[in-house]
Scaffold this motif. Structure first.
Motif, PDB file in Angstrom:
ATOM      1  N   MET A   1       4.648   5.734   2.297  1.00 12.71           N
ATOM      2  CA  MET A   1       3.335   5.598   2.877  1.00 12.71           C
ATOM      3  C   MET A   1       2.430   6.767   2.481  1.00 12.71           C
ATOM      4  N   VAL A   2       3.038   7.932   2.285  1.00 10.66           N
ATOM      5  CA  VAL A   2       2.256   9.099   1.873  1.00 10.66           C
ATOM      6  C   VAL A   2       1.675   8.875   0.482  1.00 10.66           C
ATOM      7  N   LEU A   3       2.453   8.269  -0.396  1.00  9.63           N
ATOM      8  CA  LEU A   3       1.963   7.972  -1.745  1.00  9.63           C
ATOM      9  C   LEU A   3       0.778   7.014  -1.688  1.00  9.63           C
ATOM     10  N   PHE A   4       0.863   5.997  -0.855  1.00 10.20           N
ATOM     11  CA  PHE A   4      -0.227   5.035  -0.710  1.00 10.20           C
ATOM     12  C   PHE A   4      -1.498   5.723  -0.237  1.00 10.20           C
ATOM     13  N   LEU A   5      -1.386   6.548   0.787  1.00 12.66           N
ATOM     14  CA  LEU A   5      -2.572   7.227   1.319  1.00 12.66           C
ATOM     15  C   LEU A   5      -3.152   8.230   0.332  1.00 12.66           C
ATOM     16  N   THR A   6      -2.295   8.917  -0.398  1.00 11.90           N
ATOM     17  CA  THR A   6      -2.766   9.872  -1.399  1.00 11.90           C
ATOM     18  C   THR A   6      -3.534   9.162  -2.510  1.00 11.90           C
ATOM     19  N   LEU A   7      -2.981   8.057  -2.995  1.00  9.89           N
ATOM     20  CA  LEU A   7      -3.675   7.300  -4.036  1.00  9.89           C
ATOM     21  C   LEU A   7      -4.965   6.687  -3.526  1.00  9.89           C
ATOM     22  N   LEU A   8      -4.977   6.274  -2.272  1.00 10.06           N
ATOM     23  CA  LEU A   8      -6.187   5.699  -1.687  1.00 10.06           C
ATOM     24  C   LEU A   8      -7.297   6.756  -1.595  1.00 10.06           C
ATOM     25  N   ILE A   9      -6.961   7.930  -1.119  1.00 14.66           N
ATOM     26  CA  ILE A   9      -7.952   9.003  -1.012  1.00 14.66           C
ATOM     27  C   ILE A   9      -8.438   9.443  -2.389  1.00 14.66           C
ATOM     28  N   ALA A  10      -7.523   9.550  -3.348  1.00 16.62           N
ATOM     29  CA  ALA A  10      -7.917   9.944  -4.703  1.00 16.62           C
ATOM     30  C   ALA A  10      -8.826   8.893  -5.337  1.00 16.62           C
ATOM     31  N   GLY A  11      -8.524   7.622  -5.141  1.00 17.44           N
ATOM     32  CA  GLY A  11      -9.361   6.562  -5.692  1.00 17.44           C
ATOM     33  C   GLY A  11     -10.756   6.564  -5.099  1.00 17.44           C
ATOM     34  N   ILE A  12     -10.846   6.742  -3.792  1.00 21.24           N
ATOM     35  CA  ILE A  12     -12.156   6.778  -3.141  1.00 21.24           C
ATOM     36  C   ILE A  12     -12.946   8.003  -3.600  1.00 21.24           C
ATOM     37  N   LEU A  35      -7.637   2.216  -7.278  1.00 23.39           N
ATOM     38  CA  LEU A  35      -7.601   1.435  -6.042  1.00 23.39           C
ATOM     39  C   LEU A  35      -6.908   0.094  -6.243  1.00 23.39           C
ATOM     40  N   ILE A  36      -7.144  -0.550  -7.376  1.00 26.42           N
ATOM     41  CA  ILE A  36      -6.469  -1.815  -7.669  1.00 26.42           C
ATOM     42  C   ILE A  36      -4.962  -1.601  -7.791  1.00 26.42           C
ATOM     43  N   ALA A  37      -4.577  -0.530  -8.480  1.00 20.14           N
ATOM     44  CA  ALA A  37      -3.150  -0.225  -8.612  1.00 20.14           C
ATOM     45  C   ALA A  37      -2.536   0.090  -7.256  1.00 20.14           C
ATOM     46  N   ASP A  38      -3.279   0.759  -6.398  1.00 20.42           N
ATOM     47  CA  ASP A  38      -2.797   1.092  -5.072  1.00 20.42           C
ATOM     48  C   ASP A  38      -2.592  -0.160  -4.226  1.00 20.42           C
ATOM     49  N   LEU A  39      -3.507  -1.095  -4.313  1.00 15.04           N
ATOM     50  CA  LEU A  39      -3.359  -2.344  -3.561  1.00 15.04           C
ATOM     51  C   LEU A  39      -2.201  -3.178  -4.093  1.00 15.04           C
ATOM     52  N   TYR A  41       0.475  -1.905  -5.451  1.00 17.64           N
ATOM     53  CA  TYR A  41       1.654  -1.196  -4.967  1.00 17.64           C
ATOM     54  C   TYR A  41       1.954  -1.572  -3.522  1.00 17.64           C
ATOM     55  N   LEU A  42       0.918  -1.650  -2.699  1.00 15.40           N
ATOM     56  CA  LEU A  42       1.107  -2.024  -1.303  1.00 15.40           C
ATOM     57  C   LEU A  42       1.621  -3.453  -1.185  1.00 15.40           C
ATOM     58  N   ALA A  43       1.085  -4.361  -1.980  1.00 16.43           N
ATOM     59  CA  ALA A  43       1.539  -5.747  -1.950  1.00 16.43           C
ATOM     60  C   ALA A  43       2.984  -5.866  -2.411  1.00 16.43           C
ATOM     61  N   ALA A  44       3.336  -5.163  -3.472  1.00 13.13           N
ATOM     62  CA  ALA A  44       4.708  -5.217  -3.973  1.00 13.13           C
ATOM     63  C   ALA A  44       5.674  -4.608  -2.970  1.00 13.13           C
ATOM     64  N   ARG A  45       5.277  -3.548  -2.336  1.00 13.38           N
ATOM     65  CA  ARG A  45       6.144  -2.903  -1.347  1.00 13.38           C
ATOM     66  C   ARG A  45       6.370  -3.808  -0.137  1.00 13.38           C
TER      67      ARG A  45
END
Length: 56
Positions: A1-12, A35-39, A41-45
């Motif tokens: 979850m930390v990876l998801f949030l980090t990528l989300l903040i970096a993308g924004i 952001l697309i890659a992050d989403l 990743y979330l869907a695959a997870r």
């Protein structure tokens, strides 16, 4: 979850910087791709999680 949030903040952050500064369109596009890659990743997870977990 930390990876998801980090990528989300970096993308924004990349999107905001790319939109605010003239000539930084590549940062805007990199932020959107991140952001697309992050989403994805979330869907695959969420799909990889096993629904057959035993109840505790």
């Amino acid at each position: 979850m930390v990876l998801f949030l980090t990528l989300l903040i970096a993308g924004i952050a990349l999107i905001v910087i790319g939109a605010a500064v003239d000539g930084m369109l590549y940062l805007l596009s990199a932020g959107v791709l991140l952001l697309i890659a992050d989403l994805l990743y979330l869907a695959a997870r969420s799909m990889w999680r096993s629904p057959r977990r035993p109840a505790r």
